[in-house]
Design an enzyme around this catalytic site. Structure first.
Site, short mmCIF file in Angstrom:
data_model
loop_
_atom_site.label_atom_id
_atom_site.label_comp_id
_atom_site.label_asym_id
_atom_site.label_seq_id
_atom_site.Cartn_x
_atom_site.Cartn_y
_atom_site.Cartn_z
CG LEU A 70 -7.24 2.17 14.48
CD1 LEU A 70 -6.86 3.64 14.45
CD2 LEU A 70 -8.51 1.94 13.66
CG ASP A 71 -5.74 -2.79 9.53
OD1 ASP A 71 -6.06 -3.62 10.37
OD2 ASP A 71 -6.36 -2.56 8.46
CE1 TYR A 72 4.00 -0.72 11.02
CE2 TYR A 72 3.70 -0.71 8.64
CZ TYR A 72 4.50 -0.50 9.75
OH TYR A 72 5.79 -0.07 9.59
#
Ligand code: URA
Length: 249
Positions: free
Chosen positions: A103-105
């Site tokens: 998952l993105d930051y």
């Protein structure tokens, strides 16, 4: 996954790799009941029964956890820059676990972590199509034709997206904001954000709420829970069955 016998023995803590080679050539190792003296033989530590001096080597305990990842955290086991990483949120887990996909930051929500490499590979391989459901908050209220575009496929720089399920989860006219629930069957990098950018409704908050048969519900932000053996089985089955559907079987 198959690996060289001496590597598997060394990783199980029997001795150094060099010493393990001596142990093998001395005829002290059995694989599935047969003595093996040859170096370089490949074994699968998950499938083959390996004994040294008649004792089974420690099999690694498989761990599967579901983390509710907060935003502002990197999906990685370590960050040289000292930023928070997802494994910081698993204080009770001693085993070395790795994220299943990423998952993105700035994306929150359901993230699986495991030390079972085969399981991770199965779930993230592009030929399998485990559904992932996200809640995307956007400014404004995209109308039906926009949602249809997202459903039918959006041209991104790495190709057309495959069909998705898209519906309103909430519309807040006061805040001029809506929450759209989207289910995709691929795991391309920043896919949901890029899809919404392409229709000029950039995402302001993104949360994964479902992965295959698993829901985020019940796990507070920054906390985790172990999967049950039944859930692990169900996930594997879902990955394999989605492959078959894709192939028209
Ligand atoms: N899509 C995104 O844009 N970001 C994620 O983290 C996951 C899916």
């Amino acid at each position: 996954m198959e690996e060289r016998l001496q590597k598997v023995l060394a990783e199980a803590g029997i001795a150094s790799r060099r010493k393990c080679e001596e142990i093998i050539t001395a005829g002290r190792v059995q694989i599935n009941g047969e003595v093996v003296k040859t170096l370089g033989v490949k074994v699968d530590p998950e499938l083959d029964e390996i004994q040294v001096d008649g004792r089974y080597i420690n099999q690694q305990t498989k761990i599967y956890v579901l983390l509710n990842k907060p935003k502002g955290v990197i999906t990685s086991s370590a960050d040289p820059g000292g930023r928070k990483v997802v494994t910081d949120f698993l204080p009770g887990i001693k085993e070395r676990v790795y994220p299943v996909g990423r998952l993105d930051y700035d994306t929150e929500g359901l993230l699986l972590l495991t030390n079972d490499g085969e399981f991770a590979h199965l779930l993230t391989h592009p030929k399998h199509h485990v559904p992932r459901t996200y809640q995307a908050t956007v400014k404004g209220v995209p109308h039906g034709t926009i949602l249809d575009k997202l459903r039918n496929g959006i041209q991104l720089e790495d190709g057309m997206t495959s069909p998705a399920e898209v519906e309103y989860a909430d519309v807040n006219p006061q805040k001029n904001e809506s929450i759209i629930q989207i289910t995709i069957y691929e795991g391309r990098n920043r896919q949901v954000r890029r899809m919404f950018e392409a229709v000029s409704f950039p995402v302001t908050r993104l949360r994964r709420i479902k992965f295959g048969p698993l829901f985020l519900q019940g796990v507070p932000r920054g906390k985790y829970r172990h999967l049950t053996p039944a859930e692990v089985k169900e996930l594997k089955e879902e990955a394999l069955s989605t492959h078959n559907i894709q192939k028209g079987q």
